[in-house]
Scaffold this motif. Sequence first.
Motif, short mmCIF file in Angstrom:
data_model
loop_
_atom_site.label_atom_id
_atom_site.label_comp_id
_atom_site.label_asym_id
_atom_site.label_seq_id
_atom_site.Cartn_x
_atom_site.Cartn_y
_atom_site.Cartn_z
N ASP A 1 46.13 37.42 36.30
CA ASP A 1 47.23 38.19 35.70
C ASP A 1 46.85 38.80 34.35
O ASP A 1 47.58 39.63 33.81
N ASP A 2 45.71 38.38 33.80
CA ASP A 2 45.28 38.89 32.50
C ASP A 2 44.34 40.09 32.62
O ASP A 2 43.96 40.68 31.60
N PHE A 3 43.98 40.45 33.84
CA PHE A 3 43.06 41.57 34.00
C PHE A 3 43.68 42.84 33.45
O PHE A 3 44.82 43.20 33.79
N ALA A 4 42.93 43.56 32.62
CA ALA A 4 43.47 44.73 31.93
C ALA A 4 43.34 46.01 32.74
O ALA A 4 43.95 47.04 32.38
N GLY A 5 42.55 45.99 33.80
CA GLY A 5 42.39 47.19 34.61
C GLY A 5 43.46 47.31 35.68
O GLY A 5 44.55 46.73 35.58
N THR A 6 43.17 48.06 36.73
CA THR A 6 44.11 48.29 37.83
C THR A 6 43.88 47.26 38.93
O THR A 6 42.73 47.00 39.30
#
Length: 494
Positions: free
Chosen positions: A149-154
């Motif tokens: 859930d912390d991934f900053a991309g798409t």
Amino acid sequence: MEPDHEVLVVGAGFSGLCVGIRLRRKGVRDFVILDAAPSVGGVWRHNTYPGVAVDIPSATYCYSFEPNPGWTRSFAPGAEVRAYAEHCADKYRLRPHLRLNTRVERAVFDEDADLWRVATTGGEITARFVVSAVGPLDQPKNPDIPGIDDFAGTVLHTARWDHGHDVAGERVAVIGTGASGLQVIPELAGKAAHLDVYQRTPIWVFPKVDFAIPTPVRALFRIAPPVQRLVRLVTAAASEVIMVLGIVHYSKVPFLVRAVEALCRAHLRRQVPDRALRRALTPRYGFGCKRPSFSNRYFPTFMRDDVDLVTTPIDRVTPKGIVTADGREREIDTLVLATGFKILELGAMPPFPVVGLDGVELGAYWDEHRYQTYEGLSVPQAPNFWLMNGPYTVTGASWFSIIEAGATHAVRCIAEARRRRATRMTVKRGPHDAFTRDMRRRMRGTILAQPSCARSNSYYFDRHGDAPYVRPQSGLHVWRRARTFDLDDYSYGP
């Protein structure tokens, strides 16, 4: 009290449409088909990822009573399957019965009134009978990976693809190498600047005899439907032989499974000359433990310089990328989840809370006491209720044959209750338990009972170690049972 509708069907995919068609043929007109989506098609309405197509021959992918002469390829693309669903809704006059953009949240049986109170996003609807026709491939499943859930991309899931996002020139990672991953991975390779494919479990892959169906052949199917029905019969029979003999009766003919595995290994050798890569792509479990698929493009994708197969387990996802168990972080721009669906777990089967007699919630009961049904559709705890695609329904036959058998069973029951003027119809405990015992006994002779299946990470299995997704019988047997089961296996009452 009189309910709002005599029959309420949940789901406007091919299962729900088939139930509606059968009801109309039986003279039942007071029914409604609910669906959370804005159009019909079910899984084919939701799954629009690049490369989506049927993974069985098109000839079998239609109702037996409504052959589709218009398939343009031997493995039909998803858009054509969606168009076929719309065609069936129109031809069989189901539009007036549809209530779309309406999600079912809960169904409770009113024991005093012998009807179901169904809570939806559009308010409560009451019905004498309920058929849950939500397919098993309905609720997307996200992997349980720390930090995702912390991934900053798409983040894209194959079951909810965002066509507004272009991966061209991006660093892309795909998690999952099942049936949907096998189709989408070749489509992403070449468009992305670099593609990482994270594989937990390899998949058995057949060579795919995929070709455009010539216009004259399609014209022949249109003017001579028996020709197409013959093709459908032949392809369905081939699938049955592999599934029933090789998987269901594995203990009697293990050599058939070995022959199929040899075919798949030969296909892999032809397409992947690199031994180390070939070893990584070879399953360590028996054919049939996990859903196989067809492809001529999947294996060659990993020979590309801009594609990496990653078999080291994932440790966590960071805002910038994915860290594997060896401590290496691979930075990415887009994360694609080809991780399938919630199937044999609480909240997925049934797809919404179903509260039956004495306040028993069916999903919680199954989760505690193991999945069990009568003929894959009904349970003693839930009168006037049938669950299409429930435990012990899937055979080696065409998916549409399975759908038609379930719809035939449910509508036979509803017609019988109407004939007897009964407001309550409940499967008896004896036949229910006998069927469940028979399924579990038969399962012991299948490939699914072999120790190698423990390594397959297959959605065929539940948390109890059972494999109730599969019905260990032939499609022909299921077809016959749907038409001949004893209606006195149910009790009837006012």
